[in-house]
Design an enzyme around this catalytic site. Structure first.
Site, PDB file in Angstrom:
ATOM      1  N   GLY A  41      12.249  -2.855  -7.417  1.00  0.00           N
ATOM      2  CA  GLY A  41      11.482  -1.742  -6.494  1.00  0.00           C
ATOM      3  C   GLY A  41      12.763  -0.912  -5.819  1.00  0.00           C
ATOM      4  O   GLY A  41      12.529  -0.610  -4.545  1.00  0.00           O
ATOM      5  N   ALA A  42      13.600  -0.685  -6.665  1.00  0.00           N
ATOM      6  CA  ALA A  42      14.835   0.220  -5.765  1.00  0.00           C
ATOM      7  C   ALA A  42      14.929   1.453  -5.726  1.00  0.00           C
ATOM      8  O   ALA A  42      15.675   2.355  -5.327  1.00  0.00           O
ATOM      9  CB  ALA A  42      16.145  -0.375  -6.650  1.00  0.00           C
ATOM     10  N   ASN A  43      13.457   2.233  -6.409  1.00  0.00           N
ATOM     11  CA  ASN A  43      13.539   3.549  -6.680  1.00  0.00           C
ATOM     12  C   ASN A  43      13.041   4.263  -5.216  1.00  0.00           C
ATOM     13  O   ASN A  43      13.212   5.432  -5.059  1.00  0.00           O
ATOM     14  CB  ASN A  43      12.677   4.034  -7.691  1.00  0.00           C
ATOM     15  CG  ASN A  43      11.238   3.597  -7.589  1.00  0.00           C
ATOM     16  OD1 ASN A  43      11.048   2.489  -7.525  1.00  0.00           O
ATOM     17  ND2 ASN A  43      10.362   4.366  -7.206  1.00  0.00           N
ATOM     18  N   GLY A  45      11.916   3.659  -0.583  1.00  0.00           N
ATOM     19  CA  GLY A  45      12.067   2.856   0.692  1.00  0.00           C
ATOM     20  C   GLY A  45      13.157   1.916   0.762  1.00  0.00           C
ATOM     21  O   GLY A  45      14.206   2.381   0.625  1.00  0.00           O
ATOM     22  N   LEU A  46      12.735   0.660   1.075  1.00  0.00           N
ATOM     23  CA  LEU A  46      13.666  -0.268   1.599  1.00  0.00           C
ATOM     24  C   LEU A  46      14.669  -0.604   0.320  1.00  0.00           C
ATOM     25  O   LEU A  46      15.893  -0.796   0.431  1.00  0.00           O
ATOM     26  CB  LEU A  46      13.191  -1.675   1.812  1.00  0.00           C
ATOM     27  CG  LEU A  46      12.414  -1.671   3.053  1.00  0.00           C
ATOM     28  CD1 LEU A  46      11.769  -3.134   3.426  1.00  0.00           C
ATOM     29  CD2 LEU A  46      13.469  -1.659   4.252  1.00  0.00           C
ATOM     30  N   GLY A  47      14.253  -0.649  -0.924  1.00  0.00           N
ATOM     31  CA  GLY A  47      14.919  -0.960  -2.134  1.00  0.00           C
ATOM     32  C   GLY A  47      15.914   0.213  -2.462  1.00  0.00           C
ATOM     33  O   GLY A  47      17.115   0.065  -2.695  1.00  0.00           O
ATOM     34  N   SER A 183       7.562 -10.879   4.935  1.00  0.00           N
ATOM     35  CA  SER A 183       6.855  -9.796   6.083  1.00  0.00           C
ATOM     36  C   SER A 183       6.542 -10.857   7.415  1.00  0.00           C
ATOM     37  O   SER A 183       6.079 -12.108   7.003  1.00  0.00           O
ATOM     38  CB  SER A 183       5.659  -9.000   5.674  1.00  0.00           C
ATOM     39  OG  SER A 183       4.907  -8.621   6.679  1.00  0.00           O
ATOM     40  N   TYR A 208      -2.636 -10.169   1.449  1.00  0.00           N
ATOM     41  CA  TYR A 208      -1.211  -9.389   1.744  1.00  0.00           C
ATOM     42  C   TYR A 208      -0.460 -10.539   2.345  1.00  0.00           C
ATOM     43  O   TYR A 208       0.638 -11.005   1.947  1.00  0.00           O
ATOM     44  CB  TYR A 208      -1.138  -8.357   2.290  1.00  0.00           C
ATOM     45  CG  TYR A 208       0.478  -7.929   2.424  1.00  0.00           C
ATOM     46  CD1 TYR A 208       1.284  -7.450   1.510  1.00  0.00           C
ATOM     47  CD2 TYR A 208       1.014  -7.754   3.717  1.00  0.00           C
ATOM     48  CE1 TYR A 208       2.574  -6.861   1.536  1.00  0.00           C
ATOM     49  CE2 TYR A 208       2.194  -7.634   3.970  1.00  0.00           C
ATOM     50  CZ  TYR A 208       2.994  -7.145   2.962  1.00  0.00           C
ATOM     51  OH  TYR A 208       4.564  -6.726   3.180  1.00  0.00           O
TER      52      TYR A 208
END
Length: 327
Positions: A41-43, A45-47, A183, A208
């Protein structure tokens, strides 16, 4: 006006201390030179923020993303930003920035995870850091390609299979590290072994939290299994961050201006939220540290339910069957 003034005052206080946090999570250019890092998920936000900093530190970063087109666009933007930063630095044109590689990885598909790992094992001679960052937050009830509840399937099971399939490469590259993004909301979840797939009842917030508790239990059990291998694994909470993770949350139109103000004043930016991931991936301070829970680049205590070894082992055993590692 009073609310605006209060928000601005709080924002000023937070930003005044943010430089220390960034400094502790960062490092000198070249710190990660020669290291290969995989970030899910690096595209965005945090990633994305984590990838940008680790490339700046000299790492070769593999962006494992579901949407290849969006990932290629993000990688192009990051490369341009790094070039501009190098040109404007104290020694223009000189920099130890690493490399960005985009690969397709859909954690909602065990088939995609297996194909991705097969490609990794064929083409990558080493893997120094695995950052399990991708996640889905409070979505309506839906299922993955393999029939798992989406949040549990992506946040826990997809990363569980990914990590297990890459363990051999991580061990052969040791000393190596695994970083798991959880989280603080784990506190509101529990592991119901009678309804892990939420087929009897579904609450998007609770599910979640369950998936984030599963991240922590997985980390602690994996740390136990990795003792003596020189591969460490730690878990973190990034805090409340302004990202697109909350795209499934409906904010009434009339409330949005106030929400935007509050989020600007109180929420972290992606760069701030990524600091603990960067710290655990790169800092010499945590070399050899494993099975711990971090926030703001410091170790924090866990609730007893996240320390239950019997639950962690049972969850591991069931997860192995669910993803097909055991028949």
């Amino acid at each position: 006006l009073a609310a605006l003034g209060g928000a601005l005052w709080l924002a000023a206080r937070r930003f005044a201390g943010s430089g220390v946090q960034r400094q502790r999570g960062g490092g000198d250019p070249g710190l990660m030179h020669g290291k290969t890092v995989l970030i899910t998920g690096a595209n965005s936000g945090l990633g994305r923020a984590t990838a940008a900093e680790l490339v700046r530190l000299g790492a070769r970063v593999i962006m494992g993303c579901r949407d290849r087109a969006r990932a290629e666009e993000a990688a192009g933007q990051l490369r341009r930003e790094l070039r501009q930063a190098a040109e404007c630095g104290p020694e223009p044109g000189v920099g130890g920035a690493g490399e960005l590689i985009v690969r397709e990885l859909d954690l909602a598909s065990l088939r995609s995870v297996r194909a991705f790992c097969q490609e990794m094992l064929q083409e990558e001679p080493r893997l120094d850091v695995l950052i399990n960052n991708a996640g889905i937050f409070q979505c309506p009830y839906m299922k993955t390609e393999d029939g798992f509840e989406m949040q549990f399937g992506v946040n826990h099971l997809g990363h569980f299979l990914l990590t297990n399939l890459l363990l051999g490469l991580l061990k052969s590259s040791a000393p190596s590290r695994i970083v798991v993004v959880s989280s603080k909301l784990y506190k509101y979840g529990d592991i119901n072994f009678d309804d892990l797939n939420s087929e009897q009842s579904y609450n998007k917030s609770f599910c979640y939290s369950r998936s984030k508790l599963a991240n922590i239990l997985f980390t602690r059990e994996l740390a136990r299994r990795l003792e003596g291998t020189n591969v460490t694994v730690n878990v973190l909470h990034p805090g409340i961050v302004r990202t697109n993770l909350g795209r499934h949350i409906h904010i009434p139109l009339l409330v949005r201006p106030l929400f935007n103000l509050v989020s600007w004043a109180f929420f972290k930016t992606p760069v701030e939220g990524a600091q603990t991931s960067i710290y655990l991936a790169s800092s010499p301070e945590v070399e050899g540290v494993s099975g711990r829970y971090f926030g703001d680049c410091k170790e924090e205590e866990l609730l007893p339910k996240a320390l239950d070894e019997s639950v962690a082992r049972k969850l591991w055993d069931i997860s192995e069957v669910m993803v097909g590692l055991l028949k």
